[in-house]
Design an enzyme around this catalytic site. Structure first.
Site, mmCIF file in Angstrom:
data_model
loop_
_atom_site.group_PDB
_atom_site.id
_atom_site.type_symbol
_atom_site.label_atom_id
_atom_site.label_comp_id
_atom_site.label_asym_id
_atom_site.label_seq_id
_atom_site.Cartn_x
_atom_site.Cartn_y
_atom_site.Cartn_z
ATOM 1 N N GLY A 36 0.814 -1.202 0.000
ATOM 2 C CA GLY A 36 0.000 0.000 0.000
ATOM 3 C C GLY A 36 0.843 1.245 0.000
ATOM 4 O O GLY A 36 2.056 1.194 0.245
ATOM 5 N N ASP A 94 -2.017 24.773 -14.151
ATOM 6 C CA ASP A 94 -3.283 24.322 -14.737
ATOM 7 C C ASP A 94 -3.045 23.678 -16.095
ATOM 8 O O ASP A 94 -3.640 22.639 -16.414
ATOM 9 C CB ASP A 94 -4.243 25.512 -14.888
ATOM 10 C CG ASP A 94 -4.605 26.138 -13.551
ATOM 11 O OD1 ASP A 94 -4.606 25.408 -12.543
ATOM 12 O OD2 ASP A 94 -4.882 27.353 -13.518
ATOM 13 N N LYS A 153 0.517 0.240 7.424
ATOM 14 C CA LYS A 153 1.052 -1.127 7.285
ATOM 15 C C LYS A 153 1.849 -1.528 8.529
ATOM 16 O O LYS A 153 1.650 -2.607 9.092
ATOM 17 C CB LYS A 153 1.940 -1.202 6.034
ATOM 18 C CG LYS A 153 1.204 -0.914 4.734
ATOM 19 C CD LYS A 153 2.089 -1.094 3.524
ATOM 20 C CE LYS A 153 3.212 -0.079 3.470
ATOM 21 N NZ LYS A 153 2.718 1.301 3.296
ATOM 22 N N PRO A 182 2.465 4.923 1.160
ATOM 23 C CA PRO A 182 3.006 5.328 2.465
ATOM 24 C C PRO A 182 1.927 5.948 3.343
ATOM 25 O O PRO A 182 1.042 6.660 2.867
ATOM 26 C CB PRO A 182 4.081 6.366 2.092
ATOM 27 C CG PRO A 182 4.420 6.083 0.666
ATOM 28 C CD PRO A 182 3.169 5.572 0.034
ATOM 29 N N GLY A 183 2.009 5.662 4.633
ATOM 30 C CA GLY A 183 1.119 6.291 5.597
ATOM 31 C C GLY A 183 -0.232 5.645 5.756
ATOM 32 O O GLY A 183 -1.102 6.189 6.442
ATOM 33 N N HIS A 189 -9.130 35.151 -11.894
ATOM 34 C CA HIS A 189 -8.613 33.814 -12.222
ATOM 35 C C HIS A 189 -9.290 32.750 -11.353
ATOM 36 O O HIS A 189 -9.765 31.724 -11.870
ATOM 37 C CB HIS A 189 -7.094 33.793 -12.017
ATOM 38 C CG HIS A 189 -6.443 32.498 -12.377
ATOM 39 N ND1 HIS A 189 -5.705 32.333 -13.530
ATOM 40 C CD2 HIS A 189 -6.408 31.287 -11.747
ATOM 41 C CE1 HIS A 189 -5.258 31.086 -13.594
ATOM 42 N NE2 HIS A 189 -5.661 30.437 -12.509
ATOM 43 N N GLU A 190 -9.341 32.988 -10.053
ATOM 44 C CA GLU A 190 -9.927 31.993 -9.152
ATOM 45 C C GLU A 190 -11.441 31.893 -9.324
ATOM 46 O O GLU A 190 -12.010 30.792 -9.280
ATOM 47 C CB GLU A 190 -9.573 32.333 -7.698
ATOM 48 C CG GLU A 190 -8.081 32.344 -7.386
ATOM 49 C CD GLU A 190 -7.398 31.038 -7.740
ATOM 50 O OE1 GLU A 190 -8.056 29.975 -7.657
ATOM 51 O OE2 GLU A 190 -6.221 31.072 -8.116
#
EC number: 3.4.24.-
Length: 628
Positions: free
Chosen positions: A213, A512, A219, A215-216, A434-435
Site C-alpha cells: 500500500g 493548470d 502497514k 506510504p502512511g 482567475h480563481e
C-alpha cells in the site's frame, strides 16, 4: 566548547608522557645522595691509590654500592687545601678497604635510600602502564562503537529488535480504516493462539503475508497490532539492515534471524520496507548487486525451508510491490498479499474517531464533515491533520478545537503555510478573476466537483486557491467528468483572456496547463477516449533501473504519434472554447463575485453558489460540506 572527560583524557595523555620523560631526565630522583657531594674535580683510581700511599687521603665516603667514592685529600699538588674529589671505583677491589684501614683513613659507606628504589621502580613501570591502559581504552572505545573493529565478529548477527512479549501498545481496536486487512490477519492471530483448530482439518496457515500500500496507510501499525493481539514473541527489522559493507553479512544475518525465530516459535517476524532487499535480481543499468542478491537468495531459502507448522509467520511491508522478485511472491513464501490502500469515507471517519479520542473538541465539530472534506488522505495524513489543528488551537489560546482550526489545518496540510495577504492592486484583481473563473465553471458544469471555497490568501507557491471537493470517493471517472475537469482547469486562463485581453494573460495558469495536458493525453493514450479508438498507446514498464524498456523504441508509428498530439490539442482546444463561453455568458455575476472576494478574501462554497443562483441555474449536485 564543552569537552567530555574522554576527550580531555585523550588530549592529556601525550602531554603527560612528555612531562614524564622531562621529569625522568632532568628532575627525577637519583638512586643515592651522591649528587649532593659531587666534587668539582675527578681522578682516576690509580692516582687515588698513589695519594693514599703518600698519606694525603684523609676521608673516604662510599656510595652506590661501593662503585663511587668521594675523597677528601690534602697535599702540595692540591695547594695544601682540603679538596673533594670523585673517584669511580672498580667492581672488584677487595684490597681497598684494607689499605684504607691501615692508613687510618676515615671510612664511611652510604647505602642506597629505600625511597629512591621505590621511585626508580615507579619510574620504570609508570610509562608502560599508562601506555597499555591508553591502548586498552582506545580499543574498548572502538569495540563499542558502531562499525568498529570489535564488531567484526558480530557482523553476521541479526539486528532485529526482539520482544519476548510484544509490548507494542497497539491492538486491532487502535487500527481503523483497514477492515478488510484486519479480517485477513485475524486468521493469523487465531492460528498463533489456537493452532490446533487449523491443523485438525489439515489446514496450513500462510507462511508469509505481504502488506502492500501507499506510504502512511498503516502497514507498520497493522503489524504492531497483530503482535499485540497474538501475544507471541515479535521480531522486527528493516530490509536495509541486512546488507552491510562486508560481503556475506546479509545472508548471515538472515540465517541468524530465522534461527532465533525458530527457537522462539510460535512468533512473528516483521520485515519493514522489504523492497530494500527483495528487489528483482539481475536488473538495472549496471547489472545486479551481488551482495543484495545473496541476501535475497538466503531469504528465499529460509522462507521455503520452514516445516509445515513451525509457528513462524513472516509479515513484510512495502509500497513498491511491483519491483519485488517474483520468487519472493510465490505461494510457499508470501502466500498472501494484503492491500492496505488509502481509506474511503467510512475508513477516514473511523480513523478520525480513533485519533480524536485524546483531543478536546467542541460539540459542533463534525468528524463526518472532516472525513468528507479529506478524500485521498491516508491514516498518517489524518493523524497529522488533527495534530496540526490541536497545535493551532493551543496557539490561539483556546480550550478546545473548532471547525475553524480544522479547516485551516486542512488548507495547511494540502497547500502549505499561509502567506502574507495581497494588497489591493491590479494583480490582486487579476488573481481574483482567475480563481472565480475556476469556481464559476466548476459550479455550472454538471459533472464537475462542487466548489468548497475560493480564497485569495496565498498558500505555498499559490497566490490564490479554489477548492473543489469530490461528491464521493471516485475509483471510476467517466469521460464527462474528465472533460469537465479540463474545462474547469482552463477557467482561470479563460477569465484572464476575456477580462484583461490576450496581452495580459499571465503565467499563473502554468500548473493548470500541466494538469490539462496530462489529463488530455491520458484520455487518448491510456483510456481510449478519443477518435483514435479504444487503444492503449501508453508505454508499458519503461523503468530502466528495473531492466524494463532498455533501448526499446516506440510501440507505435510516427503517424500514430502525430495523431495522438492532434487529438490532445483538439480536446484541449474544445474545452478552452467552452471555458471562454461560460466566462462571457456570466460576466456580470463574475464581477460581483470578484468584488466580494477582494473584500472578504475568502468565499465559502455555499455563499458562492447562493450568489450564482441569483443570476443563473446551477445543476443539481451532492452538496454535503456544511459551511464552516
Amino acid at each position: 566548547m564543552k569537552l567530555s572527560w574522554k576527550t580531555l583524557l585523550l588530549w592529556s595523555l601525550p602531554i603527560f608522557v612528555v612531562g614524564f620523560f622531562f621529569w625522568q631526565g632532568f628532575l627525577g630522583p637519583t638512586t643515592t645522595d651522591v649528587g649532593s657531594n659531587i666534587a668539582s674535580s675527578r681522578m682516576t683510581y690509580g692516582r687515588f691509590l698513589e695519594y693514599l700511599d703518600m698519606g694525603w687521603v684523609k676521608r673516604v665516603d662510599l656510595y652506590e654500592n661501593n662503585h663511587t667514592a668521594i675523597v677528601e685529600a690534602v697535599g702540595p699538588e692540591l695547594g695544601n687545601r682540603v679538596q673533594r674529589i670523585r673517584v669511580e671505583l672498580p667492581a672488584s677491589a677487595p684490597e681497598l678497604i684494607t689499605k684504607l684501614r691501615k692508613a687510618n683513613v676515615d671510612l664511611d659507606a652510604h647505602p642506597p635510600k629505600s625511597t629512591s628504589a621505590v621511585w626508580g621502580l615507579l619510574g620504570n613501570l609508570l610509562f608502560p602502564l599508562i601506555l597499555v591502559g591508553g591502548l586498552a581504552f582506545l580499543f574498548r572505545r572502538s569495540n563499542n562503537a558502531s562499525g568498529g573493529p570489535g564488531q567484526a565478529m558480530s557482523f553476521g548477527k541479526s539486528k532485529a529488535l526482539f520482544q519476548m512479549e510484544a509490548k507494542t501498545g497497539v491492538v486491532f481496536n487502535d487500527v481503523a480504516g483497514v477492515e478488510e486487512a484486519k479480517e485477513e490477519f485475524q486468521e493469523v492471530v487465531t492460528f498463533l493462539k489456537q493452532p490446533e483448530s487449523f491443523t485438525a482439518v489439515g489446514a496450513k496457515i500462510p507462511k508469509g503475508v505481504l502488506l502492500v500500500g501507499p506510504p502512511g496507510t498503516g502497514k507498520t501499525l497493522l503489524a504492531k497490532a497483530i503482535a499485540g493481539e497474538a501475544g507471541v514473541p515479535f521480531f522486527s527489522i528493516s530490509g536495509s539492515e541486512f546488507v552491510e559493507m562486508f560481503v556475506g553479512v546479509g545472508a548471515s544475518r538472515v540465517r541468524d534471524l530465522f534461527k532465533k525465530a525458530k527457537d522462539n516459535a510460535p512468533c512473528i517476524v516483521f520485515i519493514d520496507e522489504i523492497d530494500a532487499v527483495g528487489r528483482q535480481r539481475g536488473t538495472g543499468v549496471g547489472g545486479g548487486n551481488d551482495e543484495r542478491e545473496q541476501t535475497l537468495n538466503q531469504l528465499l531459502t529460509e522462507m521455503d525451508g520452514f516445516e509445515g507448522n513451525t509457528g513462524v509467520i513472516v509479515i513484510a511491508a512495502t509500497n513498491r510491490a511491483d519491483i519485488l522478485d517474483s520468487a519472493l511472491l510465490r505461494p510457499g513464501r508470501f502466500d498472501r498479499q494484503v492491500s492496505v490502500d488509502v481509506p474511503d469515507f467510512r475508513g477516514r471517519l473511523a480513523i478520525l474517531e480513533v485519533h480524536a479520542k485524546n483531543k478536546k473538541m467542541e460539540s459542533k465539530v463534525s468528524l463526518e464533515t472532516i472525513a468528507r472534506r479529506t478524500p485521498g488522505f491516508s491514516g498518517a495524513d489524518l493523524a497529522n491533520l488533527l495534530n496540526e489543528a490541536a497545535i493551532l488551537t493551543a496557539r490561539r489560546r483556546k480550550s478546545a478545537m473548532t471547525m475553524s482550526e480544522i479547516d485551516t489545518s486542512i488548507d495547511r496540510v494540502v497547500a502549505g503555510l499561509e502567506g502574507t495577504p495581497l494588497i489591493d492592486s491590479k494583480s490582486k484583481r487579476l488573481i481574483a478573476y482567475h480563481e472565480v473563473g475556476h469556481a464559476i465553471i466548476g459550479s455550472l458544469l454538471e459533472h464537475h466537483d462542487p466548489v468548497q471555497k475560493v480564497t485569495l490568501i496565498p498558500r505555498g507557491q499559490a497566490r490564490g486557491l479554489t477548492w473543489f471537493t469530490p461528491s464521493d470517493d471516485q475509483s471510476l471517472i467517466s469521460r464527462s467528468q474528465i472533460l469537465a475537469r479540463i474545462v474547469g482547469a482552463l477557467g482561470g486562463r479563460a477569465a484572464e483572456e476575456i477580462i484583461f485581453g490576450d496581452a495580459e494573460v499571465t503565467t499563473g495558469a502554468s500548473n493548470d496547463l500541466q494538469q490539462v495536458t496530462s489529463m488530455a493525453r491520458q484520455m487518448v493514450t491510456r483510456f481510449g477516449m478519443s477518435k483514435i479508438g479504444p487503444l492503449s498507446l501508453e508505454s508499458q514498464g519503461s523503468d530502466p533501473f528495473l531492466g524494463r524498456g532498455m533501448g526499446g523504441g516506440s510501440e507505435y508509428s510516427d503517424e500514430v504519434a502525430t495523431n495522438i498530439d492532434k487529438q490532445v490539442r483538439e480536446i484541449v482546444s474544445e474545452c478552452y472554447k467552452e471555458a471562454k463561453k461560460i466566462v462571457k455568458d456570466n460576466r456580470v455575476v463574475m464581477d460581483r463575485l470578484v468584488d466580494l472576494l477582494i473584500e472578504k478574501e475568502t468565499i465559502e462554497g455555499n455563499e458562492f453558489r447562493h450568489i450564482v443562483k441569483e443570476y443563473t441555474a446551477i445543476p443539481e449536485k451532492n452538496y454535503y460540506i456544511s459551511q464552516f
